[in-house]
Design a protein around this motif. Structure first.
Motif, PDB file in Angstrom:
ATOM      1  N   ALA A 457      10.433  -8.714   0.908  1.00  0.00           N
ATOM      2  CA  ALA A 457      11.138  -7.934   1.937  1.00  0.00           C
ATOM      3  C   ALA A 457      12.028  -8.823   2.802  1.00  0.00           C
ATOM      4  CB  ALA A 457      10.121  -7.176   2.788  1.00  0.00           C
ATOM      5  N   ALA A 458      11.508 -10.021   3.101  1.00  0.00           N
ATOM      6  CA  ALA A 458      12.322 -10.954   3.918  1.00  0.00           C
ATOM      7  C   ALA A 458      13.577 -11.382   3.169  1.00  0.00           C
ATOM      8  CB  ALA A 458      11.482 -12.172   4.295  1.00  0.00           C
ATOM      9  N   LEU A 459      13.479 -11.526   1.825  1.00  0.00           N
ATOM     10  CA  LEU A 459      14.666 -11.914   1.054  1.00  0.00           C
ATOM     11  C   LEU A 459      15.725 -10.817   1.114  1.00  0.00           C
ATOM     12  CD1 LEU A 459      12.994 -13.503  -2.096  1.00  0.00           C
ATOM     13  CD2 LEU A 459      13.891 -14.663  -0.084  1.00  0.00           C
ATOM     14  N   TYR A 460      15.293  -9.558   0.974  1.00  0.00           N
ATOM     15  CA  TYR A 460      16.257  -8.463   1.086  1.00  0.00           C
ATOM     16  C   TYR A 460      16.872  -8.403   2.483  1.00  0.00           C
ATOM     17  CZ  TYR A 460      15.238  -6.319  -3.448  1.00  0.00           C
ATOM     18  OH  TYR A 460      15.143  -6.047  -4.780  1.00  0.00           O
ATOM     19  N   GLN A 461      16.032  -8.652   3.490  1.00  0.00           N
ATOM     20  CA  GLN A 461      16.566  -8.623   4.852  1.00  0.00           C
ATOM     21  C   GLN A 461      17.577  -9.743   5.084  1.00  0.00           C
ATOM     22  OE1 GLN A 461      13.518  -8.883   7.789  1.00  0.00           O
ATOM     23  NE2 GLN A 461      14.889  -8.660   9.521  1.00  0.00           N
ATOM     24  N   ARG A 462      17.256 -10.923   4.585  1.00  0.00           N
ATOM     25  CA  ARG A 462      18.177 -12.048   4.769  1.00  0.00           C
ATOM     26  C   ARG A 462      19.459 -11.817   3.974  1.00  0.00           C
ATOM     27  NH1 ARG A 462      20.399 -15.276   8.180  1.00  0.00           N
ATOM     28  NH2 ARG A 462      21.146 -17.225   7.253  1.00  0.00           N
ATOM     29  N   LEU A 463      19.326 -11.227   2.783  1.00  0.00           N
ATOM     30  CA  LEU A 463      20.511 -10.959   1.978  1.00  0.00           C
ATOM     31  C   LEU A 463      21.406  -9.933   2.660  1.00  0.00           C
ATOM     32  CD1 LEU A 463      21.929 -11.545  -0.706  1.00  0.00           C
ATOM     33  CD2 LEU A 463      20.619  -9.679  -1.722  1.00  0.00           C
ATOM     34  N   ALA A 470      24.706  -9.149  10.264  1.00  0.00           N
ATOM     35  CA  ALA A 470      23.733  -8.698  11.258  1.00  0.00           C
ATOM     36  C   ALA A 470      22.458  -8.331  10.512  1.00  0.00           C
ATOM     37  CB  ALA A 470      24.263  -7.484  12.028  1.00  0.00           C
ATOM     38  N   PRO A 471      21.344  -8.209  11.216  1.00  0.00           N
ATOM     39  CA  PRO A 471      20.096  -7.834  10.544  1.00  0.00           C
ATOM     40  C   PRO A 471      20.202  -6.474   9.904  1.00  0.00           C
ATOM     41  CG  PRO A 471      19.659  -8.683  12.755  1.00  0.00           C
ATOM     42  CD  PRO A 471      21.140  -8.516  12.654  1.00  0.00           C
ATOM     43  N   ALA A 472      19.585  -6.374   8.717  1.00  0.00           N
ATOM     44  CA  ALA A 472      19.626  -5.126   7.961  1.00  0.00           C
ATOM     45  C   ALA A 472      18.557  -4.193   8.495  1.00  0.00           C
ATOM     46  CB  ALA A 472      19.426  -5.392   6.487  1.00  0.00           C
ATOM     47  N   ILE A 473      18.880  -3.538   9.616  1.00  0.00           N
ATOM     48  CA  ILE A 473      17.936  -2.647  10.287  1.00  0.00           C
ATOM     49  C   ILE A 473      18.532  -1.269  10.287  1.00  0.00           C
ATOM     50  CG2 ILE A 473      16.713  -2.189  12.436  1.00  0.00           C
ATOM     51  CD1 ILE A 473      16.919  -5.168  13.044  1.00  0.00           C
ATOM     52  N   ALA A 474      17.781  -0.287   9.879  1.00  0.00           N
ATOM     53  CA  ALA A 474      18.284   1.083   9.816  1.00  0.00           C
ATOM     54  C   ALA A 474      18.413   1.640  11.220  1.00  0.00           C
ATOM     55  CB  ALA A 474      17.366   1.961   9.000  1.00  0.00           C
ATOM     56  N   PRO A 475      19.532   2.312  11.565  1.00  0.00           N
ATOM     57  CA  PRO A 475      19.737   2.844  12.919  1.00  0.00           C
ATOM     58  C   PRO A 475      18.895   4.076  13.150  1.00  0.00           C
ATOM     59  CG  PRO A 475      21.555   3.471  11.522  1.00  0.00           C
ATOM     60  CD  PRO A 475      20.726   2.573  10.698  1.00  0.00           C
ATOM     61  N   LEU A 476      18.550   4.272  14.429  1.00  0.00           N
ATOM     62  CA  LEU A 476      17.827   5.450  14.830  1.00  0.00           C
ATOM     63  C   LEU A 476      18.726   6.490  15.498  1.00  0.00           C
ATOM     64  CD1 LEU A 476      14.522   4.026  16.334  1.00  0.00           C
ATOM     65  CD2 LEU A 476      14.848   5.087  14.123  1.00  0.00           C
ATOM     66  N   GLY A 477      19.918   6.141  15.837  1.00  0.00           N
ATOM     67  CA  GLY A 477      20.797   7.067  16.551  1.00  0.00           C
ATOM     68  C   GLY A 477      20.863   6.725  18.032  1.00  0.00           C
ATOM     69  N   ASP A 478      21.680   7.447  18.767  1.00  0.00           N
ATOM     70  CA  ASP A 478      21.895   7.143  20.184  1.00  0.00           C
ATOM     71  C   ASP A 478      20.657   7.386  21.020  1.00  0.00           C
ATOM     72  OD1 ASP A 478      24.407   6.522  19.450  1.00  0.00           O
ATOM     73  OD2 ASP A 478      25.256   8.503  19.963  1.00  0.00           O
ATOM     74  N   GLU A 479      19.893   8.470  20.708  1.00  0.00           N
ATOM     75  CA  GLU A 479      18.690   8.761  21.490  1.00  0.00           C
ATOM     76  C   GLU A 479      17.646   7.683  21.312  1.00  0.00           C
ATOM     77  OE1 GLU A 479      17.391  12.568  20.398  1.00  0.00           O
ATOM     78  OE2 GLU A 479      19.138  13.620  21.203  1.00  0.00           O
TER      79      GLU A 479
END
Length: 745
Positions: A457-463, A470-479
């Motif tokens: 998982a860390a390899l996919y995140q670093r890739l 920027a970090p591969a983090i899925a957004p939650l939206g404005d709220e």
């Protein structure tokens, strides 16, 4: 049936001897060693065989073969029995009144041999002679010296022995044996005796069930501990993931702040937060940190070495999660199915062969008794039929109960098997989805792929960071972003998830002023993880203690199953023994009603004849034994009579029972010095009684008593003097010696 003639050749002390007998009283008189006991033994030996033929070898010719013949006279004809003791051959011939043979049986018949010829001979002897058992013949029709029993107990023993001849077994002994066997299985243990079998098994079952209840309580406690351990492990995994994500996020922010270039505007130096704000507003976009191509290529190569695709399919994680859930559900379902299947296998249907063998045995016994005594066929066949019916009824009830339990288990297994089939069908559909993605559908490959994804998982995140900057983090939206920014104390996985995927949204990154609060939130996560770890260790210790408290659950289950089967077998045996005991008691009551009453009447007639009407009736009772009714109607026990009267009564009883034992055939009664110990008064009274009883019986007395000899001469009995021949031989020898002396002179 009257014994007419006895012929012997080379038998004991007789080289050749023939004796003629008549009706009524016969006295065979002779001194000791004259051959009286030999003659008495020869009668039984010719009828039933001789155990030791060497014992009665001829005294003068040891090489000669003993031989004997008995001739009986009946109202309808004559019966002749011949036996060659050397060759073990027997001849049984039945003739009419003119001595013409009607039936003849001849066979080689060794003593004690259980052959077909022996069965045919005993059958012929029973039909013609009325009796085919040697011991019963000697007990009923032979009276030895001192054999007159005058005590209630001795007479009761003789009555039981003679009644056993009517039923071919001692019913009291059979009943007592059945009662002892029944009491050995049921009932309370007496003092000083071992406990009963059923009580032992019941106590063992109670102990095992107590151990099983203890194991169930410990297992329930273990199940609660496992549930709490699963919750703690899930919380630990979640908190550790959030702590790791938060630490990575703060490290990325610090690295970004340190590598940010100074603003190009003259004379001013922007703070990192202002740079982030300018970047977010588009006034002066920050230059992203250059990513080395070799690092990205290295990460992709590591993913390929791990067997993972560089571009992760969007449905792969969902498919793996669903597949793992289905597999776990299938495992749980198999665990539920396995005990039910094992219980279904243990419910075996009872075998019919033992019941059939027992039924055949009872039928053969009942048929044999009915064949031997045709008059009591109903009494013999009714208990056998009832026992056979009860055995098959018990077998049918047990079989129906087992079939009902099997049907219930099969009904419980049907929905579980349908659910298992549905899960297997869904797994097959997922195999098709995996093959569509170009992946192997094998369960082992799925587990390996899931583990590799978790590790990489860390390899996919670093890739993703290298590709997007920027970090591969899925957004939650404005709220979600607003909520995360309003609560900086919970910066963890929620804060990481609230970060935008691209710098196109509003300002959402933390500022250096928020760094202490974020670090404090991470420290709280670390403390909570420490508490969870301490609780996890405590749960592990409790689990170990609970496992130590388990009392061999598998061995207890196996032993409990064995004891339950043993108890079921004991209950079946108790039911069979109870039914057999009840049928035996009923058969004894029927026998008493049919035979004992007839014996009482026959004994009463003989007693009236022997005592000249002084005693008129006889009653056989289990409590008092044998009692007699005098002229005044008073019932007296045998020990209340005088010694002479008791002797006469016992003799009359023996004659009456002998006639009952021989099924109505009046056989000769043999006395072997049975009256030698009687005084003059008792002897006279006994002889008067014998003379009266001899009107219906042939009585043969073997004795050396001169009192009987004088009485025989005086009363004109049929006398056979064994000493007369010896005296004649001695006189001839003296006469010969005299002639020799005269010739010498």
């Amino acid at each position: 049936m009257m014994l007419r003639q006895l012929e012997l050749k080379d038998f004991g002390c007789f080289s050749e001897r023939s004796l003629e007998f008549r009706r009524g009283l016969n006295l065979v008189h002779g001194a000791n060693e004259a051959g009286k006991s030999t003659l008495l033994a020869a009668i039984g030996a010719i009828l039933f065989g001789l155990r030791d033929s060497q014992r009665y070898r001829s005294w003068g010719r040891p090489q000669a073969t003993p031989w004997g013949r008995l001739c009986f006279e009946h109202d309808d004809g004559h019966l002749r029995v011949e036996r060659d003791f050397g060759r073990d051959t027997v001849v049984l011939a039945y003739c009419d009144r003119l001595y013409q043979e009607i039936d003849r049986f001849q066979a080689h018949l060794p003593y004690g041999a259980c052959t077909r010829s022996g069965q045919q001979y005993r059958q012929q002897l029973r039909e013609r002679f009325g009796l085919a058992d040697e011991q019963l013949f000697r007990a009923a029709f032979s009276l030895d010296q001192g054999a007159l029993a005058v005590s209630n107990q001795a007479l009761a023993d003789q009555l039981r022995l003679l009644f056993a001849g009517l039923t071919q077994c001692d019913s009291q002994l059979v009943l007592r044996a059945l009662q002892e066997d029944y009491a050995a299985l049921t009932g309370m243990a007496e003092t000083g005796r071992p406990p009963r079998a059923l009580a032992v098994v019941t106590e063992a079952l109670e102990r095992l069930r107590a151990r099983q209840r203890h194991n169930q309580a410990v297992s329930a406690q273990l199940a609660q501990l496992h549930g709490r351990m699963a919750e703690v492990q899930q919380c630990l995994q979640q908190d550790r993931a959030e702590l790791r994500d938060g630490q990575n996020y703060l490290a990325w922010l610090q690295h970004r702040w340190q590598t940010a270039e100074p603003a190009e505007t003259a004379g001013s130096c922007l703070e990192p937060s202002e740079e982030v704000a300018l970047t977010a507003s588009g006034a002066g976009p920050a230059q992203p940190e250059p990513v080395a191509d070799d690092e990205q290529a290295q990460l992709e190569q590591q993913l390929r070495d791990a067997g993972l695709p560089v571009d992760l399919p969007p449905r792969l994680v969902e498919l793996l999660t669903t597949s793992d859930e289905l597999r776990q559900q299938l495992v749980q379902l198999q665990l539920r199915l396995q005990p039910a299947r094992q219980q279904l296998l243990r419910l075996r249907l009872p075998r019919w062969r033992p019941t059939a063998l027992c039924s055949l045995l009872f039928i053969v016994v009942g048929g044999g008794v009915a064949w031997c005594w045709p008059g009591s066929a109903g009494v013999a066949l009714a208990p056998s039929a009832g026992t056979v019916g009860l055995l098959w009824l018990l077998y049918g009830r047990r079989r129906l109960a087992l079939l009902r339990q099997r049907n219930q288990l099969q009904q419980q297994l049907e929905p579980l098997e349908l659910q298992r089939d549905e899960l297997q069908a869904r797994l097959q559909e997922m195999d098709t989805d995996f093959e569509a993605l170009g992946l192997s559908a094998a369960p082992v490959e799925r587990v390996r792929l899931q583990k590799q994804l978790h590790r990489c998982a860390a390899l996919y995140q670093r890739l993703a960071e290298l590709r997007d900057g920027a970090p591969a983090i899925a957004p939650l939206g404005d709220e979600g972003v607003a909520e995360a920014l309003d609560r900086p104390d919970t910066i963890s996985a929620a804060a990481v998830a609230a970060m935008p995927a691209a710098p196109k949204t509003a300002v959402s990154h933390l500022t250096p002023a928020d760094l202490p609060a974020a670090q404090q939130a991470l420290q709280q996560h670390a403390d909570r993880i420490a508490r969870y770890e301490a609780e996890w260790l405590g749960l592990l210790r409790e689990e170990a203690l609970c496992r130590d408290q388990l009392d061999a659950p598998l061995a207890v289950a196996v032993e409990l199953d064995q004891l339950e089967r043993e108890r079921a077998d004991l209950e079946h045996q108790i039911a069979v023994l109870g039914a057999t005991l009840q049928l035996t008691q009923q058969a004894m009551a029927d026998f008493r009603q049919q035979h004992v009453q007839r014996c009482e009447q026959a004994i009463g007639s003989y007693v009236r004849l022997a005592t000249r009407g002084a005693y008129r009736a006889v009653r056989i009772d289990d409590a008092d034994g044998l009692t007699l009714s005098n002229r005044s109607g008073r019932w007296l026990r045998l020990d209340q009579l005088s010694r002479a009267t008791a002797d006469i009564v016992v003799l009359a009883i023996r004659l009456a029972l002998g006639r009952e034992v021989s099924h109505g055939v009046c056989l000769p009664f043999l006395f072997d010095d049975a009256l030698i110990n009687l005084d003059e008064q008792r002897l006279d009274r006994m002889m008067d009684a014998l003379e009266r009883l001899a009107q219906d019986h042939q009585l043969i007395l073997f004795s050396h008593d001169t009192r009987l000899l004088k009485r025989a001469v005086r009363r004109s009995w049929h006398l056979l003097d064994l000493d007369s021949r010896r005296r004649g031989v001695a006189q001839n020898r003296e006469r010969k010696d005299g002639h020799e002396q005269l010739s010498l002179l």
